[in-house]
Enzyme design. Structure first.
Site, mmCIF file in Angstrom:
data_model
loop_
_atom_site.group_PDB
_atom_site.id
_atom_site.type_symbol
_atom_site.label_atom_id
_atom_site.label_comp_id
_atom_site.label_asym_id
_atom_site.label_seq_id
_atom_site.Cartn_x
_atom_site.Cartn_y
_atom_site.Cartn_z
ATOM 1 N N HIS A 1 0.830 -1.201 0.000
ATOM 2 C CA HIS A 1 0.000 0.000 0.000
ATOM 3 C C HIS A 1 0.867 1.254 0.000
ATOM 4 C CE1 HIS A 1 -3.744 -2.279 1.251
ATOM 5 N NE2 HIS A 1 -2.772 -3.149 1.456
ATOM 6 N N ASP B 1 -5.892 5.674 1.216
ATOM 7 C CA ASP B 1 -6.160 4.246 1.085
ATOM 8 C C ASP B 1 -7.546 3.953 1.644
ATOM 9 O OD1 ASP B 1 -6.048 1.267 1.899
ATOM 10 O OD2 ASP B 1 -4.150 1.518 0.841
#
Length: 497
Positions: free
Chosen positions: A48, A153
């Site tokens: 991520h 995210d």
């Protein structure tokens, strides 16, 4: 702020952005006011962190200031592991080292029945405490810029919820998984019935009949963590994906149909897709595995790596080693344990391989036990295939480099990504079927899979298809290409008057 240098491997056409004016306005206090600033809020796990750091590079190339906000540990981790690009391409990112509460950082359990990295849950929980410092940063920037654009995210939606209280701020949810996997999650949650899709009751030819179950993909604790963020995702102004329509066009269309209340942008691939020859041929700071790779014939080496969240039991490592040896294929095998929450704290397990293995295969294979430069390996002409866990970051890197995948999913979205790779895109094979998730992959299965992909007519067809898809994806970033136009569209949207 100094204008950042454009990265030579990522072609972004500024000429098509005639409606975007990069300048500064005079504020009411006489100070200069920035037009637009972007704030990245990544989830603190390597795949991520990496994706949003590469997206930061792309946005910087449009001369838009970018702030990258996470803990000091994970800023350091993201930068230390950045590869495939010129470090100067991120030199103008504003990194914000925020403090989070101390968290337990245990080592992974190689014998855990579920391969999901549950040992990282304390870190994930601690990351929720970023809400206050991120909120303070957004309020500070909002007083200096015409618009603050937050890209967070999906699993940091709670952290950025205060954006709705800032009049000149807006947020966009980044989904780190494939559009295919995300669509399937939503489709199943809706009872597999989406009447607006097709006249035949919601069925669609792009949906495989036999999907891997979600059994053992996640822990219950992490499923609760995902659910916790879902309500906050509704506050965003749009959805962003690290993919392109050449790869996942049908599933992006489906996402837009069932989530048509928000705009969707496929901005990928985020990673550099053309690695300069000097980057992989220079002796300065080059990883030792690249020295070895330079000596091998084109398309002769299989790269074996299972990402940063996978830990294998000793029996499986033994079977994999035997299979690699018996296949008689050349290989680079990255044998590392899963990351801990704090990768800089404590010792890392050095998993054992069968006695004498490395000596026996030294002429055609090497074992790497530290961080490996995956993009440089995948882009190297000697690399012919990638045995992978099918994390989406690895899938995108392999696809863009035109390298076929031997899929060995471990957890999370990986079983569904394996279906996309092998069954739908047909740029790989499956080494481990998810229906056999409790079974050890035997050395014979490893051997047969590698021989089929690397030394058979069927494998040649798959590798040709992967090379063609990779070429199409790389060209999509050129002027007039679908990915370039999509990125231009997003930039035009966030910089609108």
């Amino acid at each position: 702020m100094q204008t950042p240098k454009k990265h030579p491997t990522q072609i972004v056409q500024l000429s098509s952005m005639a409606n975007y004016r990069h300048h500064e306005n005079q504020g009411s206090n006489g100070q200069k006011q920035a037009e637009v600033v972007v704030v990245m809020v990544p989830f603190p796990a390597q795949g991520h962190l990496n994706q949003l750091l590469h997206l930061s590079r792309l946005i910087l190339s449009y001369n838009i200031p970018v702030h990258y906000a996470t803990s000091s540990i994970h800023n350091r981790q993201a930068m230390l592991r950045l590869h495939g690009c010129d470090p100067s391409s991120v030199s103008n990112i504003h990194f914000h080292d925020f403090v989070i509460p101390p968290f337990v950082s245990p080592p992974p359990n190689p014998n855990a029945p579920n391969k999901f990295p549950s040992h990282l849950q304390p870190l994930f929980d601690a990351s929720l405490h970023l809400r206050q410092p991120v909120g303070a940063l957004l309020r500070e920037l909002s007083s200096k810029a015409r618009r603050v654009v937050v890209i967070n995210d999906s699993m940091m939606a709670y952290v950025v919820q205060d954006v709705v209280a800032i009049p000149n701020a807006e947020s966009y949810t980044f989904h780190s998984v494939s559009a295919f996997a995300l669509f399937l999650y939503l489709w199943e949650a809706m009872g597999k019935e989406v009447p607006s899709l097709e006249a035949d009751g919601g069925k669609n030819n792009n949906i495989p009949k036999d999907l891997p179950s979600l059994e053992s993909c996640f822990t219950n604790e992490f499923l609760d963590f995902i659910a916790f963020h879902c309500d906050f995702q509704k506050l965003s102004s749009g959805r962003l994906y690290n993919t392109c329509r050449i790869i996942e066009g049908p599933y992006l269309d489906l996402m837009e149909k069932i989530r048509g209340d928000k705009k969707h942008w496929a901005l990928g691939p985020f990673n550099p897709v053309r690695i300069p020859e000097k980057k992989i041929s220079s002796n300065i700071g080059r990883h030792k595995c690249l020295d070895w790779l330079h000596k091998q014939a084109p398309n002769s080496v299989i790269y074996v790596s299972f990402g940063t969240t996978t830990t294998m039991e000793e029996e499986q490592i033994k079977e994999l080693a035997i299979g690699l040896e018996q296949s008689e294929q050349k290989f680079i095998w990255v044998l590392r344990d899963a990351d801990k929450g704090d990768v800089f704290n404590g010792e890392v397990r050095k998993a054992a391989v069968p006695k004498g293995f490395e000596e026996r295969v030294k002429e055609r294979g090497i074992v790497v036990r530290d961080w490996a430069p995956q993009l440089e390996i995948l882009s190297h002409p000697s690399t012919g295939a990638f045995m992978s866990h099918c994390g989406w970051n690895s899938c995108m890197e392999s696809i863009t480099m035109g390298v076929p995948i031997a899929a060995w999913p471990m957890a999370s979205d990986q079983p569904r990504n394996a279906v996309l790779i092998a069954q739908l895109l047909k740029v790989g094979i499956v080494v481990k079927e998810w229906s056999h998730l409790d079974q050890i992959v035997t050395s014979r299965s490893v051997e047969n899979g590698l021989k089929m992909l690397m030394a058979s007519r069927e494998g040649d067809v798959i590798r040709k298809r992967a090379a063609d898809l990779g070429g199409a994806v790389r060209r999509s970033l050129d002027r007039g290409g679908v990915s370039c136009m999509e990125l231009d569209s997003f930039i035009a949207h966030i910089t609108r008057p």
